[in-house]
Design an enzyme around this catalytic site. Structure first.
Site, PDB file in Angstrom:
ATOM      1  N   TYR A 119      -4.507   4.942 -13.223  1.00  0.00           N
ATOM      2  CA  TYR A 119      -5.917   4.627 -13.384  1.00  0.00           C
ATOM      3  C   TYR A 119      -6.515   5.271 -14.637  1.00  0.00           C
ATOM      4  O   TYR A 119      -7.730   5.324 -14.788  1.00  0.00           O
ATOM      5  CB  TYR A 119      -6.706   5.102 -12.158  1.00  0.00           C
ATOM      6  N   LYS A 162       7.049   9.701  -5.475  1.00  0.00           N
ATOM      7  CA  LYS A 162       8.186   8.817  -5.721  1.00  0.00           C
ATOM      8  C   LYS A 162       9.023   9.390  -6.869  1.00  0.00           C
ATOM      9  O   LYS A 162       9.431   8.697  -7.800  1.00  0.00           O
ATOM     10  CB  LYS A 162       7.692   7.402  -6.046  1.00  0.00           C
ATOM     11  N   ASP A 194       6.966   5.501  -0.175  1.00  0.00           N
ATOM     12  CA  ASP A 194       7.303   4.268   0.515  1.00  0.00           C
ATOM     13  C   ASP A 194       7.794   4.545   1.932  1.00  0.00           C
ATOM     14  O   ASP A 194       7.476   3.806   2.872  1.00  0.00           O
ATOM     15  CB  ASP A 194       8.319   3.451  -0.270  1.00  0.00           C
ATOM     16  N   ASP A 218      -4.759   5.916  -3.001  1.00  0.00           N
ATOM     17  CA  ASP A 218      -5.601   4.743  -2.814  1.00  0.00           C
ATOM     18  C   ASP A 218      -4.956   3.769  -1.829  1.00  0.00           C
ATOM     19  O   ASP A 218      -5.568   3.334  -0.837  1.00  0.00           O
ATOM     20  CB  ASP A 218      -5.823   4.072  -4.169  1.00  0.00           C
ATOM     21  N   ASP A 222      -5.708   3.167   2.476  1.00  0.00           N
ATOM     22  CA  ASP A 222      -6.084   1.837   2.959  1.00  0.00           C
ATOM     23  C   ASP A 222      -5.112   1.360   4.039  1.00  0.00           C
ATOM     24  O   ASP A 222      -5.521   0.676   4.990  1.00  0.00           O
ATOM     25  CB  ASP A 222      -6.098   0.831   1.804  1.00  0.00           C
TER      26      ASP A 222
END
Length: 322
Positions: A119, A162, A194, A218, A222
């Protein structure tokens, strides 16, 4: 001294749920509310989604309550987080009694790095066939997040990353966070992001506080929203060293905007976090208790199986504060 709270409704249901949260804040404290504008409608009128006046007000306020922005979201919320120098986004995902949650045992708090990663805004279109995105991870930002995490969760936390694939960027993030935790005597458990997405769905009770890079925080928060009843229940806090910005995780919900049926719970829970940030611990706890009691006993908006209006739910929460 009366604290100054900047109120930015934004677009869509932000214009309904933010006033609801202001009504609740007004019921528990004596605050000075300063209205400011940002979002799609402001861009249509003025040519800019985030006026400099709004940015300056947010930067100077004791705290800010923000609703949502539509197509201009990246042009609004990212600079507003910058205005408060927010280095961590605190996102609790909790299932509440009375809510039809997929995993009612879920109670996870995500501590999301809030300044860099993908971002950071370094994107380029190099040809008709090729676009690039530069991911930025620094030791300093990772360590600042880790210091906050150690204070927030001294009993320990998970680090989602990751680093097995993104060795330089997520490797730096992981190493920096773990090193700070070790210096502070705080235990950490690592989990690949993951794998976390699977494990949190199968057994959310194994997670309490999860420290994440920006994009992972983020997306994974969610995902957790789906376990507890939807985005209408997730508040968040963008914390900086001197002030902070509070917002629901949900967006503008254009399909119901203007109908007066939006669920104000996430925004009012964000207001509870705002109260606690300003030192009003008892008032913040009271607001949270009133929201939880309303979620359990009603009235409820349509997204939670009821037929109440935003105003009905807000009034019930205020009544439970008396």
């Amino acid at each position: 001294m009366t604290e100054e709270i900047v109120v930015v409704e934004g677009d869509g249901i932000g214009k309904e749920v933010v006033p609801a949260a202001v009504t609740v804040l007004d019921a528990v404290g004596d605050f000075e509310f300063v209205e400011a504008e940002a979002g799609d409608a402001v861009r249509e009128e003025t040519g800019e989604a985030l006026p400099q006046e709004t940015y300056d007000l947010v930067a100077d306020a004791d705290a800010t309550l923000f609703g949502a922005a539509g197509e201009t979201a990246a042009d609004v919320i990212l600079p507003l987080r910058e205005a408060v120098d927010s280095f961590v986004n605190v996102r609790p995902a909790k299932a509440y009694p009375g809510v039809d949650a997929l995993r009612p045992e879920t109670d996870v708090v995500f501590l999301r790095e809030n300044t860099e990663g993908v971002y950071s805004g370094h994107e380029d279109r190099l040809s008709e066939d090729l676009s690039t995105l530069t991911r930025v991870v620094t030791t300093s930002a990772s360590e600042r997040l880790a210091e906050f995490a150690c204070d927030y969760a001294p009993e320990g936390f998970h680090v989602a990353h990751k680093a097995n694939v993104m060795r330089e960027t997520d490797g730096r993030f992981r190493d920096s966070v773990v090193a700070v935790a070790e210096e502070n005597g705080v235990d950490t458990d690592e989990v690949l992001m993951d794998a976390f997405a699977t494990h949190v769905c199968l057994n959310p009770e194994q997670f309490d506080v999860v420290v994440c890079p920006n994009l992972a925080g983020d997306v994974l928060s969610d995902l957790a929203a789906g376990l507890v009843g939807g985005l209408g229940l997730l508040p968040s806090a963008n914390i900086g060293p001197d002030n902070a910005l509070f917002e629901p995780v949900h967006g503008t919900a254009p399909d119901i905007a203007g109908e007066g049926v939006a669920n104000p719970s996430a925004t009012i829970l964000s207001a509870a976090m705002l109260l606690e940030h300003l030192g009003y611990e008892e008032e913040g706890a009271a607001v949270r208790d009133a929201v939880e009691a309303t979620l359990e006993n009603g009235p409820r908006t349509a997204d939670l199986g009821g037929d109440a209006s935003t105003e009905d739910v807000t009034a019930a929460i205020v009544d439970r504060l008396d």
